[in-house]
Design a protein around this motif. Structure first.
Motif, PDB file in Angstrom:
ATOM      1  N   TYR A  60     -14.843   1.900 -21.527  1.00 28.37           N
ATOM      2  CA  TYR A  60     -14.811   1.137 -22.781  1.00 28.37           C
ATOM      3  C   TYR A  60     -15.466  -0.206 -22.554  1.00 28.37           C
ATOM      4  O   TYR A  60     -15.215  -0.870 -21.542  1.00 28.37           O
ATOM      5  CB  TYR A  60     -13.349   0.954 -23.194  1.00 28.37           C
ATOM      6  CG  TYR A  60     -13.068   0.067 -24.371  1.00 28.37           C
ATOM      7  CD1 TYR A  60     -12.922   0.594 -25.651  1.00 28.37           C
ATOM      8  CD2 TYR A  60     -12.884  -1.311 -24.223  1.00 28.37           C
ATOM      9  CE1 TYR A  60     -12.613  -0.209 -26.740  1.00 28.37           C
ATOM     10  CE2 TYR A  60     -12.583  -2.123 -25.296  1.00 28.37           C
ATOM     11  CZ  TYR A  60     -12.446  -1.571 -26.558  1.00 28.37           C
ATOM     12  OH  TYR A  60     -12.135  -2.378 -27.629  1.00 28.37           O
ATOM     13  N   LYS A  61     -16.329  -0.594 -23.486  1.00 23.70           N
ATOM     14  CA  LYS A  61     -16.948  -1.915 -23.389  1.00 23.70           C
ATOM     15  C   LYS A  61     -16.866  -2.606 -24.740  1.00 23.70           C
ATOM     16  O   LYS A  61     -17.358  -2.076 -25.740  1.00 23.70           O
ATOM     17  CB  LYS A  61     -18.404  -1.813 -22.937  1.00 23.70           C
ATOM     18  CG  LYS A  61     -19.056  -3.187 -22.730  1.00 23.70           C
ATOM     19  CD  LYS A  61     -20.422  -3.067 -22.126  1.00 23.70           C
ATOM     20  CE  LYS A  61     -21.048  -4.431 -21.877  1.00 23.70           C
ATOM     21  NZ  LYS A  61     -20.277  -5.248 -20.914  1.00 23.70           N
TER      22      LYS A  61
ATOM     23  N   GLY B 266     -10.944   1.763 -31.302  1.00 21.16           N
ATOM     24  CA  GLY B 266     -11.778   2.002 -30.125  1.00 21.16           C
ATOM     25  C   GLY B 266     -10.947   2.204 -28.875  1.00 21.16           C
ATOM     26  O   GLY B 266     -11.248   3.080 -28.043  1.00 21.16           O
ATOM     27  N   GLU B 267      -9.884   1.424 -28.742  1.00 25.07           N
ATOM     28  CA  GLU B 267      -9.002   1.568 -27.591  1.00 25.07           C
ATOM     29  C   GLU B 267      -8.253   2.897 -27.633  1.00 25.07           C
ATOM     30  O   GLU B 267      -7.988   3.513 -26.589  1.00 25.07           O
ATOM     31  CB  GLU B 267      -8.025   0.392 -27.538  1.00 25.07           C
ATOM     32  CG  GLU B 267      -8.715  -0.917 -27.164  1.00 25.07           C
ATOM     33  CD  GLU B 267      -7.865  -2.143 -27.452  1.00 25.07           C
ATOM     34  OE1 GLU B 267      -6.736  -1.972 -27.953  1.00 25.07           O
ATOM     35  OE2 GLU B 267      -8.340  -3.262 -27.171  1.00 25.07           O
ATOM     36  N   TYR B 268      -7.921   3.353 -28.846  1.00 28.79           N
ATOM     37  CA  TYR B 268      -7.273   4.663 -28.992  1.00 28.79           C
ATOM     38  C   TYR B 268      -8.194   5.761 -28.460  1.00 28.79           C
ATOM     39  O   TYR B 268      -7.757   6.662 -27.729  1.00 28.79           O
ATOM     40  CB  TYR B 268      -6.924   4.919 -30.458  1.00 28.79           C
ATOM     41  CG  TYR B 268      -6.332   6.291 -30.709  1.00 28.79           C
ATOM     42  CD1 TYR B 268      -4.955   6.494 -30.677  1.00 28.79           C
ATOM     43  CD2 TYR B 268      -7.151   7.393 -30.959  1.00 28.79           C
ATOM     44  CE1 TYR B 268      -4.415   7.760 -30.887  1.00 28.79           C
ATOM     45  CE2 TYR B 268      -6.628   8.656 -31.172  1.00 28.79           C
ATOM     46  CZ  TYR B 268      -5.257   8.834 -31.136  1.00 28.79           C
ATOM     47  OH  TYR B 268      -4.728  10.080 -31.330  1.00 28.79           O
ATOM     48  N   VAL B 269      -9.485   5.690 -28.835  1.00 28.87           N
ATOM     49  CA  VAL B 269     -10.447   6.689 -28.377  1.00 28.87           C
ATOM     50  C   VAL B 269     -10.553   6.664 -26.860  1.00 28.87           C
ATOM     51  O   VAL B 269     -10.573   7.709 -26.202  1.00 28.87           O
ATOM     52  CB  VAL B 269     -11.822   6.464 -29.033  1.00 28.87           C
ATOM     53  CG1 VAL B 269     -12.862   7.439 -28.473  1.00 28.87           C
ATOM     54  CG2 VAL B 269     -11.726   6.614 -30.548  1.00 28.87           C
TER      55      VAL B 269
ATOM     56  N   LEU C 267     -18.558   6.857 -22.897  1.00 27.91           N
ATOM     57  CA  LEU C 267     -18.486   5.406 -23.032  1.00 27.91           C
ATOM     58  C   LEU C 267     -18.246   5.064 -24.496  1.00 27.91           C
ATOM     59  O   LEU C 267     -18.959   5.552 -25.375  1.00 27.91           O
ATOM     60  CB  LEU C 267     -19.798   4.760 -22.577  1.00 27.91           C
ATOM     61  CG  LEU C 267     -19.968   3.261 -22.888  1.00 27.91           C
ATOM     62  CD1 LEU C 267     -18.954   2.425 -22.113  1.00 27.91           C
ATOM     63  CD2 LEU C 267     -21.402   2.802 -22.600  1.00 27.91           C
ATOM     64  N   VAL C 268     -17.256   4.241 -24.759  1.00 28.26           N
ATOM     65  CA  VAL C 268     -17.013   3.693 -26.094  1.00 28.26           C
ATOM     66  C   VAL C 268     -17.606   2.284 -26.137  1.00 28.26           C
ATOM     67  O   VAL C 268     -17.256   1.429 -25.307  1.00 28.26           O
ATOM     68  CB  VAL C 268     -15.506   3.647 -26.426  1.00 28.26           C
ATOM     69  CG1 VAL C 268     -15.261   2.839 -27.700  1.00 28.26           C
ATOM     70  CG2 VAL C 268     -14.950   5.055 -26.575  1.00 28.26           C
ATOM     71  N   LEU C 269     -18.497   2.044 -27.090  1.00 30.22           N
ATOM     72  CA  LEU C 269     -19.023   0.699 -27.332  1.00 30.22           C
ATOM     73  C   LEU C 269     -18.359   0.159 -28.593  1.00 30.22           C
ATOM     74  O   LEU C 269     -18.536   0.705 -29.685  1.00 30.22           O
ATOM     75  CB  LEU C 269     -20.542   0.721 -27.491  1.00 30.22           C
ATOM     76  CG  LEU C 269     -21.358   1.064 -26.243  1.00 30.22           C
ATOM     77  CD1 LEU C 269     -22.852   0.954 -26.534  1.00 30.22           C
ATOM     78  CD2 LEU C 269     -20.984   0.159 -25.082  1.00 30.22           C
ATOM     79  N   GLN C 270     -17.601  -0.898 -28.430  1.00 27.79           N
ATOM     80  CA  GLN C 270     -16.794  -1.451 -29.514  1.00 27.79           C
ATOM     81  C   GLN C 270     -17.281  -2.842 -29.889  1.00 27.79           C
ATOM     82  O   GLN C 270     -17.576  -3.662 -29.014  1.00 27.79           O
ATOM     83  CB  GLN C 270     -15.325  -1.519 -29.069  1.00 27.79           C
ATOM     84  CG  GLN C 270     -14.376  -2.138 -30.063  1.00 27.79           C
ATOM     85  CD  GLN C 270     -14.225  -1.277 -31.305  1.00 27.79           C
ATOM     86  OE1 GLN C 270     -14.061  -0.068 -31.199  1.00 27.79           O
ATOM     87  NE2 GLN C 270     -14.280  -1.892 -32.478  1.00 27.79           N
ATOM     88  N   CYS C 271     -17.361  -3.104 -31.182  1.00 24.54           N
ATOM     89  CA  CYS C 271     -17.722  -4.437 -31.665  1.00 24.54           C
ATOM     90  C   CYS C 271     -16.483  -5.219 -32.091  1.00 24.54           C
ATOM     91  O   CYS C 271     -15.435  -4.642 -32.390  1.00 24.54           O
ATOM     92  CB  CYS C 271     -18.663  -4.334 -32.858  1.00 24.54           C
ATOM     93  SG  CYS C 271     -20.297  -3.712 -32.454  1.00 24.54           S
ATOM     94  N   LYS C 272     -16.636  -6.524 -32.151  1.00 25.47           N
ATOM     95  CA  LYS C 272     -15.595  -7.387 -32.705  1.00 25.47           C
ATOM     96  C   LYS C 272     -15.740  -7.432 -34.227  1.00 25.47           C
ATOM     97  O   LYS C 272     -16.828  -7.226 -34.761  1.00 25.47           O
ATOM     98  CB  LYS C 272     -15.719  -8.797 -32.118  1.00 25.47           C
ATOM     99  CG  LYS C 272     -15.603  -8.843 -30.590  1.00 25.47           C
ATOM    100  CD  LYS C 272     -15.961 -10.217 -30.047  1.00 25.47           C
ATOM    101  CE  LYS C 272     -15.897 -10.224 -28.523  1.00 25.47           C
ATOM    102  NZ  LYS C 272     -16.342 -11.514 -27.946  1.00 25.47           N
ATOM    103  N   ASP C 273     -14.634  -7.703 -34.911  1.00 24.58           N
ATOM    104  CA  ASP C 273     -14.646  -7.871 -36.377  1.00 24.58           C
ATOM    105  C   ASP C 273     -15.324  -6.703 -37.089  1.00 24.58           C
ATOM    106  O   ASP C 273     -16.116  -6.892 -38.016  1.00 24.58           O
ATOM    107  CB  ASP C 273     -15.346  -9.180 -36.757  1.00 24.58           C
ATOM    108  CG  ASP C 273     -14.655 -10.397 -36.164  1.00 24.58           C
ATOM    109  OD1 ASP C 273     -13.407 -10.381 -36.083  1.00 24.58           O
ATOM    110  OD2 ASP C 273     -15.352 -11.348 -35.764  1.00 24.58           O
ATOM    111  N   ASP C 274     -14.992  -5.501 -36.659  1.00 22.26           N
ATOM    112  CA  ASP C 274     -15.539  -4.289 -37.276  1.00 22.26           C
ATOM    113  C   ASP C 274     -14.532  -3.787 -38.304  1.00 22.26           C
ATOM    114  O   ASP C 274     -13.453  -3.315 -37.947  1.00 22.26           O
ATOM    115  CB  ASP C 274     -15.784  -3.223 -36.194  1.00 22.26           C
ATOM    116  CG  ASP C 274     -16.460  -1.976 -36.725  1.00 22.26           C
ATOM    117  OD1 ASP C 274     -16.468  -1.776 -37.956  1.00 22.26           O
ATOM    118  OD2 ASP C 274     -16.980  -1.191 -35.904  1.00 22.26           O
TER     119      ASP C 274
END
Length: 264
Positions: free
Chosen positions: A236-237, A224-227, A209-216
């Motif tokens: 992906y979330k 994150g989308e690449y991963v 699971l990839v946990l991605q933040c905004k404005d990182d």
């Protein structure tokens, strides 16, 4: 000194499955204090400090061993072997996401699943790849850290945290950066920001699971989308959280996302 002492390993909780929490650059296991307790009723939780961080054995720091992320992954595997971990859940923040990826390849039975919080396999842009930084940007960042560790920490930590309405969060990260030995911080930063683990991602067999933040500003949504696309069995979330440290800025959201992932 045994491996559990070397890495200041702390065990809590109960359950047949373990959950390992791994911190990012300039931090220590304390960065998980708002997340890990939520899992102690159902998991054995494992927290530790990378050598050179927190209350780890600074005398164990070897510049040659830790000249790449593989040295840190070896430590993680040693911790897992000492605890006889099998089919555990790994939760890694920032650079520790890739340390976990490498460890899962070195010891495939150790981790049943990986939770990668703000991961980046490469921070420097490359042909056909967006990492978020130009090579010159990283050189400037590393030079600045080497010249003035305290000043770099005070300037960078609030930008990395990116929750300007809650300055206490940026201050906590600043303080954490400043507690790190400057020489070790300089070397770990170089290893972190010049690493390239893109080739390892397609080899991962653990459910991820990839946990991605905004404005990182450290690991953008594109990264994150690449991963997500590169790892075979990966979900992906995108969190509502902003910045690079949701374990501090939005712990409840991180807890809920991990809970949802481990239920399935």
């Amino acid at each position: 000194m045994n491996v559990l002492q070397r890495n200041n390993v702390i065990l809590n909780g109960s359950g047949s499955q373990s959950m390992v929490f791994s911190h990012g650059f300039g931090c220590d296991q304390n960065m998980w204090r708002l997340v890990s307790p939520a899992f102690e009723s159902t998991f054995k939780t494992v927290l530790f400090d990378h050598v050179g961080a927190g209350r780890s054995d600074l005398g164990a720091y070897d510049p040659e061993k830790y000249s790449n992320l593989s040295g840190y992954a070896d430590d993680l595997v040693e911790i897992g072997q000492a605890l006889d971990l099998k089919d555990a859940v790994f939760v890694g923040h920032s650079v520790s996401a890739m340390i976990g990826v490498l460890a899962s390849l070195k010891a495939p039975r150790m981790f049943e699943s990986l939770v990668l919080v703000g991961p980046s396999p490469r921070y420097i842009d490359d042909e056909g790849y967006y990492g978020g930084f130009k090579s010159g940007d990283i050189d400037e960042l590393l030079d600045s850290l080497a010249d003035n560790h305290m000043g770099w920490s005070a300037a960078m930590a609030p930008a990395i945290m990116a929750n300007s309405d809650r300055p206490e969060l940026g201050q906590e990260l600043t303080d954490s950066f400043c507690r790190t030995d400057p020489e070790i911080a300089k070397q770990f930063a170089k290893v972190t920001f010049t690493s390239d683990n893109r080739a390892e991602l397609p080899l991962v067999t653990a459910r991820t699971l990839v946990l991605q933040c905004k404005d990182d500003i450290i690991a953008s949504e594109v990264v994150g989308e690449y991963v997500r696309e590169a790892i075979p069995n990966c979900s992906y979330k995108l969190l509502d959280a902003t910045g690079h440290c949701p374990n501090l800025s939005a712990p409840a959201e991180v807890v809920e996302a991990i809970r949802e992932f481990v239920r399935h």
